[in-house]
Design an enzyme around this catalytic site. Structure first.
Site, short mmCIF file in Angstrom:
data_model
loop_
_atom_site.label_atom_id
_atom_site.label_comp_id
_atom_site.label_asym_id
_atom_site.label_seq_id
_atom_site.Cartn_x
_atom_site.Cartn_y
_atom_site.Cartn_z
N ASN A 17 0.82 -1.20 0.00
CA ASN A 17 0.00 0.00 0.00
C ASN A 17 0.86 1.26 0.00
O ASN A 17 2.06 1.20 0.25
CB ASN A 17 -0.94 0.00 1.22
CG ASN A 17 -1.95 -1.13 1.14
OD1 ASN A 17 -2.52 -1.39 0.09
ND2 ASN A 17 -2.15 -1.83 2.24
N CYS A 18 0.22 2.37 -0.26
CA CYS A 18 0.86 3.68 -0.33
C CYS A 18 1.75 3.88 0.91
O CYS A 18 1.33 3.55 2.01
CB CYS A 18 -0.22 4.76 -0.39
SG CYS A 18 0.42 6.43 -0.54
N PRO A 19 2.96 4.35 0.73
CA PRO A 19 3.56 4.89 -0.50
C PRO A 19 4.45 3.89 -1.24
O PRO A 19 5.13 4.27 -2.19
CB PRO A 19 4.41 6.05 0.03
CG PRO A 19 4.94 5.50 1.34
CD PRO A 19 3.80 4.66 1.91
N ASP A 44 -3.25 -1.89 -4.90
CA ASP A 44 -3.71 -0.72 -4.17
C ASP A 44 -4.45 0.21 -5.14
O ASP A 44 -3.83 0.75 -6.06
CB ASP A 44 -2.51 0.01 -3.56
CG ASP A 44 -2.88 1.27 -2.80
OD1 ASP A 44 -4.09 1.55 -2.65
OD2 ASP A 44 -1.97 1.98 -2.36
#
Length: 81
Positions: A17-19, A44
């Site tokens: 997931n981010c980042p 994501d």
């Protein structure tokens, strides 16, 4: 945008997931030569806007295509310089 892009390399960031998708993408495209294309496989949903925003802000990269294939988000980034 074309849905068929010839990629030089593939980066699999599924499950991250981010980042992380953007960070790993930047690290991978830094290794490419000019005009080579990186295919990024992500799960994501935020990667669609995150990678597009990152590519727009970078002079040496171009977002060639993005598409959604079920739960997989595919991004194609070309190194331009």
């Amino acid at each position: 945008m074309s849905s068929t892009v010839d990629a030089t390399e593939t980066l699999d960031v599924q499950g991250q997931n981010c980042p992380m998708p953007v960070i790993k993408t930047k690290q991978a495209v830094d290794q490419l030569s000019t005009d080579e294309v990186l295919e990024v496989l992500a799960t994501d949903p935020g990667s669609m806007s995150d990678i597009a925003g990152w590519a727009d802000s970078a002079d040496e990269f171009e977002l060639v295509d993005q598409n959604e294939d079920g739960d997989i988000y595919r991004h194609y980034i070309r190194r331009t310089a």
